[in-house]
Each structure stands twice: as C-alpha cells, then as structure tokens.
Write an enzyme that holds these catalytic residues in place. Structure first.
Site, short mmCIF file in Angstrom:
data_model
loop_
_atom_site.label_atom_id
_atom_site.label_comp_id
_atom_site.label_asym_id
_atom_site.label_seq_id
_atom_site.Cartn_x
_atom_site.Cartn_y
_atom_site.Cartn_z
N GLU A 205 56.17 72.02 5.12
CA GLU A 205 55.01 71.69 5.95
C GLU A 205 54.98 70.18 6.04
OE1 GLU A 205 51.92 70.23 7.18
OE2 GLU A 205 50.87 70.94 5.39
N GLU B 82 53.97 59.35 13.56
CA GLU B 82 52.78 59.68 12.77
C GLU B 82 52.30 58.44 12.03
OE1 GLU B 82 51.41 63.36 9.99
OE2 GLU B 82 53.26 62.37 9.39
N LYS C 127 55.11 69.99 -8.89
CA LYS C 127 55.29 68.54 -8.94
C LYS C 127 54.26 67.93 -8.01
CE LYS C 127 56.74 65.19 -7.15
NZ LYS C 127 56.00 63.92 -6.78
N CYS D 71 47.82 65.67 8.20
CA CYS D 71 49.01 65.92 9.02
C CYS D 71 48.67 66.62 10.32
CB CYS D 71 50.03 66.73 8.22
SG CYS D 71 49.36 68.26 7.53
#
Length: 473
Positions: free
Chosen positions: A248, A380, A173, A282
């Site tokens: 992750e 973040e 996906k 990231c």
C-alpha cells in the site's frame, strides 16, 4: 504530551527484550524535544523474531478459529480501553491534532478489527464446494508487517489483527519515526495472552530491519505500507524468495468537480481532506480538478478555506493542523512549494516561508493555474499542499485525473449522481468517494498502478493473509 510508560524494547517470543546497542531518538515534532528512544534493531534481532514466529506457526494455525477470534477480540478490547493514551501518543510522536487522533486514528483501527471479526463470524473461512473440489482458505505462515508513521495504529492493526485471526504468526516492524504507538500496541497484545512467538515486534530502520525481514527465507509474506520508492525495494527483495508481497504505497489523488456540482461545498471538502493529518495521508485529495470557467472561483474558495487551518499545538482541541512529522519532512514539503512557484503555478495561500516559533510547521498552501506537467501535479508531496487544475470537459478531467503513476484514491462531485458514478467508473483508483461520502473501514483499501497491490480492511483484507487450497474427492 509525554511518551507512554510501557516498554519501548523489542517484543520477541513473548518477552520484551532490549540490548545495549544503538538507540533511535523519538522527537515530538511540535516541540522538537526528544521524548523517548527505541533500540536500533539489527538483522540478528529480525532473525530471532522470525524464528520465534516460525516456531509458533504450526500450533497457532491449528488453534480453533473461535479461540483465535477470542484472542483478537481481547486485543481490540485493549485498544478501546487505552484509546485516550493511544491518541495522546500519536499526538506526541506524529503531531496529529488531538481531535483527529481521537476520532479517526484510534477509532478506525477498532472498527477495522471489528469488521474483520464480523467477516470471520459470518463464514469468511467456510469451505466452498466447486464440482468435486472443496476450496479452503489456510494461513500463509509468517507475516512480516512493515508499517508507516503517518497512521501508525491504523496501519499496524490493519495488518496484525487479520493476519492473526487467519492463523498466521506476525513480526511487526513499526516506523522508527513514530514507534511509541507500537510500544503500546505490543503491550496490549502481550496482555491479550497469545502464545509466545505468535506476535513479535522489532524496532529499527527500513534499510536494516525491514530489508532483513523482506529477505528472510522463513518469512512467507510481507505486508508493507509506505512510499512507492520503498515499496519497489521491498518487492525486489521479497522476489528473491518468491514470497507474497502486499503493497500500500503513495498517491496523488484527484478530486473531480463536475460542472453541475456545488462548487463551494466540493472545494471545502477537498481542502479538509487534503489537509487531514497535517497533509500526511497517502489517500489525500491533493489535486482539485475544476471546469476552466470556474477555476478562479475555486481557487478563491480554497484559499479562504485554507486560511482557517492555522498551524498550532496539536495537543489543543482547537487546533486543526499540526506540524510535519520531522524536520526532514518539513523541508521536503517546503522544497515542493518552492518548486511550484518556480514552475509558474500561482500561489494563492501559504507559501515556503517558515512558521515562527519551534516545531516543524508548514504553511497550508494552495496553488492555482497548475498544469499536469508540473512537479507539484505529479509527485506526492505528503504535506498540506493543494493544487487546483482547470479542465476543458469531462473527458479532459478524466485524462488529467488518470495522468499520474498513482491510483490510490479519488473523488467526484456532481448533482447528477448517476453521472458522477459513471465518471468514478472511469477513474483508475482503488477507491472513489462521491459527493463527500464517508470513509468505510469495511470496504477494501488499496491502489492501482504504482500505488501498490493487494487490499486491506474487511473480507478482502482478511483474504490477503490466506492461501487457497483445493481438495478433490
């Protein structure tokens, strides 16, 4: 850059299959133009793909390892053959500068697959004897791979090729924000002549298709890359059927500059890392920790380095930084910049003001005088925003570096390499670079704390897609 000329349909049981339902537009973030659309997949589409994968699993798992290696090698050959098209597609749908797309976004996936195949050929699946037990690794089953938009090809390949060579079947996906690279990958895999159902792909959103895959009782493992918030949801849904979930997730990575380091070099490397892929990584080094007595100097160097990152057309080789991937992402980053100003950080470069012209551009931004309690030091941002934070001594630097919910990556700079290694050993992060060391696609990649669990790349990433069995005789 134009959209690829391959099918943007779902790929299920060896066939590209579309429907007449809703579509999701794909927007070029540099031009704000719609360049393609993909089907908005449904739970029924996800179910069909999972059932195809489940039906194909037994035969694929029994396929000789050498044949599976050969199939994955054909996929990797396809990646290399279409490298230019893949890079151009990533530029068009993500806004990644063409040089970075060509040299990193396409090169890394090829290297990841080559590393995985090397581990297999070196005996990664060889049985191990422990006393009267023979320990073997077997495939898990049906793997749902849910991937992000920022490194679309790398994160798809990091899941799909090791899962396949280990004997699993896969339902991918891809992100609905950047699905065109996935369309190319599906075409490459289709041309690699795998049996029907071994690889499947369903377009759609996370709350619809992603949740359907995570919840499906015939899915044995979910490998997810994305935000920590979304990862928590995937883990919760997957727990209902006690399936394996590898995550992750996000990061707020610290670059620790020790008092004996070459400050100018360390700051410039950190800025480059923070701004790579338009700040949308990231593992980006977004917190620069420097001795308090050299804070102002570090801010000055960082601001000068940031001035060289002029937002521009990502299709041009001279461009170092492109747009945010969407209007929503741009607005999110700008709001964080405003929050930094409101909370008292010193704006040394950039700012929240819009960039003239079309495209979802953000001004590359540097903040000084940032304290650990500020929002921009904890959350973040996922944009080209660097925060410079002073520390009193080595212990204080380690405390600040470890003082977030994340633990994905970090860096240490210092003239005394043994000392730098000692500091690296105290940082709670899945990977730590010393003095600007190169990224290694054969080394395990993954995080501590709320940056996730499990690892990708190389032998350790390969092993994530296997179950251990012990046979006593």
């Amino acid at each position: 850059m134009a959209a690829p000329t391959v099918s943007t349909a779902h790929f299920v049981n060896g066939t590209f299959t579309d429907d007449a339902g809703e579509r999701i537009d794909v927007v070029n973030p540099a031009t704000e133009e719609v360049i393609a659309s993909v089907p908005a997949g449904t739970p029924e589409d996800a179910d069909a793909a999972v059932r195809a994968a489940a039906s194909a699993f037994e035969a694929w798992a029994a396929t000789p390892l050498g044949d599976r290696v050969a199939a994955v090698r054909r996929i990797n050959d396809g990646l290399k053959a279409r490298a230019g098209e893949l890079a151009e597609t990533i530029v068009a749908e993500v806004g990644t500068p063409i040089v970075f797309a060509s040299k990193v976004q396409v090169v890394n996936p090829v290297g990841i697959t080559e590393g995985v195949l090397a581990e297999v050929e070196a005996g990664a699946f060889d049985p191990v004897t422990v006393g009267n037990s023979t320990i073997v690794r077997e495939p898990i089953g049906v793997v749902a791979a849910i991937t992000p938009w920022n490194f679309p090809l790398q994160q798809m390949v990091a899941k799909v090729t090791p899962a396949l060579v280990a004997g699993n079947t896969v339902v991918l996906k891809p992100s609905e924000v950047a699905p065109l690279t996935a369309a190319l990958l599906a075409q490459i895999i289709a041309e690699a002549d795998l049996p029907p159902g071994v690889f499947n792909m369903v377009h759609g959103t996370g709350p619809v298709v992603g949740e359907a895959l995570a919840a499906h009782p015939l899915v044995d493992m979910v490998s997810f890359t994305g935000s920590t918030r979304a990862g928590r949801r995937v883990a919760a849904v997957g727990a209902e059927t006690v399936k394996k979930v590898a995550l992750e997730l996000g990061g707020k990575s610290a670059s620790v500059v020790l008092d004996d380091a070459d400050l100018s070099r360390a700051v410039k490397i950190t800025v480059a890392n923070c701004f790579m892929n338009n700040g949308q990584a990231c593992s980006a080094l977004t917190r620069l920790l420097v001795p308090v007595g050299r804070h102002d100097e570090a801010v000055e160097v960082a601001a000068a380095a940031a001035a060289k990152y002029v937002p521009g057309d990502p299709s041009q080789e001279s461009t170092r930084i492109g747009p945010s991937v969407s209007a929503a992402q741009r607005d999110r980053v700008v709001e964080y910049i405003r929050k930094g100003v409101e909370e008292g950080a010193t704006l040394a470069a950039g700012g929240p003001e819009p960039v003239d012209g079309v495209g979802y551009f953000v001004r590359p931004t540097v903040f000084g005088d940032v304290t650990p309690d500020m929002t921009i030091a904890q959350e973040e941002i996922f944009g080209p925003v660097l925060v410079v934070m002073p520390y009193e001594d080595e212990a204080d630097a380690i405390r600040i570096a470890n003082g977030t919910q994340y633990g994905l990556a970090a860096a240490v700079f210092g003239a005394d390499v043994d000392r730098a290694r000692s500091v690296a050993g105290k940082l709670r992060a899945g990977q730590v670079d010393i003095n600007g060391a190169a990224f290694n696609t054969a080394a395990p990649f993954g995080g501590f704390k709320q940056s996730g669990n499990g690892r990708e790349f190389g032998r350790y990433g390969l092993e994530e897609f296997t179950e251990l069995k012990s046979v006593q005789a």
